[in-house]
Design an enzyme around this catalytic site. Structure first.
Site, PDB file in Angstrom:
ATOM      1  CB  CYS A 101      -0.936  -0.007   1.210  1.00  0.00           C
ATOM      2  SG  CYS A 101      -1.954   1.484   1.350  1.00  0.00           S
ATOM      3  CB  CYS A 222      -8.102  -0.829   7.725  1.00  0.00           C
ATOM      4  SG  CYS A 222      -9.692   0.019   7.623  1.00  0.00           S
TER       5      CYS A 222
END
Length: 416
Positions: A101, A222
Site C-alpha cells: 500500500c 483495516c
C-alpha cells in the site's frame, strides 16, 4: 519575506498524522490535510471505520484552520494491493499489504495527487522515520523518473536520499516504507522523525485532540476489521479443503478449509486435538498443509532465503556489496521482530540471498526481507525462495549417517 511552502499532509484520523499536521503549521508552512479512502466499507457492515476516521481527520483540520480534502483510491487499492494479496495467498504465500500500500498508494498515487493536483512543494506523513535531508532540502528537489535499469546512470550527479529509523525505535516504521521510490522519498517530510510516541501524545493532549487521543491504535489490516482472518479471506477465495499432515511421520491429523487461510509458524486449529500443532509448509498442488507438534520444532526454523529483484531505496546496492558481492548487515521480515545479523549475497539478476547468523522461526515466501545497515533502512525484496529447515537438514544428516553405516557393514575392515 520568504516563499510560503505548501505541504500536503496525509491524514488518517489518528494521533500521529494529526500531530504531524500541527507541527507543520507551527513550522510556518501552508498545510493542506488530505484523507485517503482506500477501502469501500459499504458492504462490510461498518467493520472498517473509514467514515469515522475521515470525520476525525476533518475535525483536526478544522481545529488547525487548514484546508481539508478527501480523495478515493478504492479502485487503485483493489487492483494494485488487494488483488495482489489474493493472488499471493492462492499460491501459498504470505504477503504484506501495508508495504504494498505504501509503495503503490501513499507514495505513488497520493504523492502524485499532492504534487500535480494540489500543487504541493512536499508531502508529509505521520510515520516514525527520518531521512538524510534537512527540511529545506526537500523543497529544492526536482521531479525525476525512476531508473529503468538495475543501477542508476553513473554519469548522473545525484546524491541519494537515505531512509533512517526514527528516534522512537519501538515505533519505527521504516519496515513499511522499504519499497517506496527515491523520488517520493525526496519530496517527503516526516515531522515525527525525532519524537517518541509518548511525546506525540502529550502534544496532542495539549492541542485538545481528545477525539483522536482516545482512539485505540490501529493494529492489523483495516479491511479485515474485527473478523477472523479465515472467515474474511473465504469471502473472496473459494474454499479448497485439504489435509493437515504431520511433518514427522506423514500421518493425517485433520482437515482445513484452504491453505491460503494459514501461514507458516501459526498454530493450526485441528478439530478434536487439544495439543498444539503449528504450520511448517504448504503444498498448493495437493492442498496438504504440513504441521509439527511444537512451537520450537526444527521444521519451523531456517537460516537462508532468496528475494526477487531487491529494491534499494538509494536506487543502487551499497558499494561494499557491488565490489565484493557480499555484505554483512541486519535483517527482519516482520516489523515486530528485532533486527538480526545476516550476510547478503548479490545475484546478477538483482535478487539477493540472505543468510542469517542464527536460524529464524516462521519465515515464509511472499513476506518482505528488509535490510538495515546501522540505522539506515537499505530497502527490501519479496521472499521467493526459502532454504532448508533445521529439520530437513537433520534428516539429511541422519540419512547420510545411516548410509555410511550400511556401507561400512557391507565392507568390514579386514582382521589384522
Amino acid at each position: 519575506m520568504g516563499v510560503l511552502r505548501h505541504v500536503v499532509c496525509a491524514m488518517s484520523g489518528g494521533v500521529d498524522s494529526s500531530v504531524s499536521a500541527l507541527l507543520l503549521k507551527r513550522m510556518g508552512y501552508h498545510v493542506t490535510g488530505v484523507f485517503m479512502k482506500n477501502w469501500d466499507s459499504q458492504e462490510e457492515k461498518g467493520l472498517c471505520s473509514s467514515d469515522r476516521d475521515c470525520e476525525d481527520a476533518y475535525k483536526v483540520c478544522k481545529m488547525l484552520d487548514i484546508p481539508f480534502h478527501e480523495v478515493s483510491y478504492v479502485k487503485e487499492y483493489w487492483h494494485e494491493v488487494f488483488s495482489n494479496l489474493l493472488w499471493e495467498y492462492e499460491r501459498g504465500r504470505t504477503p504484506n499489504p501495508d508495504i504494498i500500500c505504501n509503495k503503490h498508494i501513499k507514495f505513488k498515487h497520493f504523492y502524485q495527487y499532492a504534487v500535480n493536483t494540489l500543487g504541493a512543494d512536499a508531502m508529509a506523513t505521520g510515520h516514525y522515520a527520518r531521512t538524510s535531508q534537512e527540511d529545506e532540502e526537500v523543497f529544492q528537489q526536482k521531479l525525476t523518473e525512476a531508473p529503468k535499469s538495475l543501477f542508476r546512470d553513473r554519469f548522473e550527479i545525484r546524491k541519494p536520499v537515505r531512509l533512517y529509523q526514527g528516534a522512537d525505535l519501538l515505533k519505527d516504521q521504516t519496515f513499511f516504507l522499504s519499497q517506496i521510490s527515491q523520488d517520493a522519498l525526496r519530496h517527503t517530510l516526516f515531522p515525527l522523525a525525532g519524537l517518541t510516541k509518548g511525546y506525540v501524545k502529550k502534544i496532542a493532549a495539549e492541542a485538545g485532540f481528545q477525539h483522536v487521543l482516545k482512539k485505540k491504535e490501529s493494529m492489523g489490516i483495516c479491511f479485515i476489521g474485527k473478523r477472523d482472518f479465515e472467515n474474511f479471506i473465504l469471502e473472496y477465495l473459494e474454499p479448497r479443503p485439504g489435509n493437515f499432515v504431520s511433518i514427522e511421520d506423514g500421518q493425517i491429523m485433520g482437515k482445513h478449509k484452504g491453505w491460503f487461510t494459514l501461514t507458516l509458524g501459526q498454530r493450526a486449529r485441528i478439530g478434536g486435538r487439544a495439543d498444539a500443532w503449528f504450520v511448517v509448509d504448504k503444498d498448493v498442488t495437493t492442498a496438504d498443509v504440513f504441521v509439527c507438534p511444537s512451537t520450537f520444532h526444527p521444521a519451523l526454523f531456517r537460516d537462508t532465503l532468496q528475494t526477487d529483484r531487491f529494491h534499494w531505496i538509494a536506487e543502487e546496492p551499497p558499494a561494499e556489496l557491488v565490489h565484493t558481492q557480499m555484505m554483512d548487515c541486519h535483517f527482519c521480515f516482520n516489523n515486530r521482530m528485532p533486527l538480526t545479523p545476516c550476510t547478503v549475497t548479490l545475484n546478477l539478476d538483482g535478487s539477493v540471498w540472505v543468510m542469517v547468523k542464527e536460524p529464524m522461526r516462521g519465515m515464509a515466501t511472499g513476506q518482505f526481507a528488509v535490510l538495515y545497515k546501522g540505522h539506515e533502512c537499505l530497502g527490501s525484496g519479496k521472499i521467493i525462495r526459502l532454504g532448508p529447515t533445521k529439520f530437513a537438514l537433520q534428516k539429511d544428516q541422519s540419512n547420510t549417517n545411516c548410509l555410511h553405516k550400511d556401507t561400512n557393514q557391507q565392507h568390514p575392515e579386514p582382521h589384522s
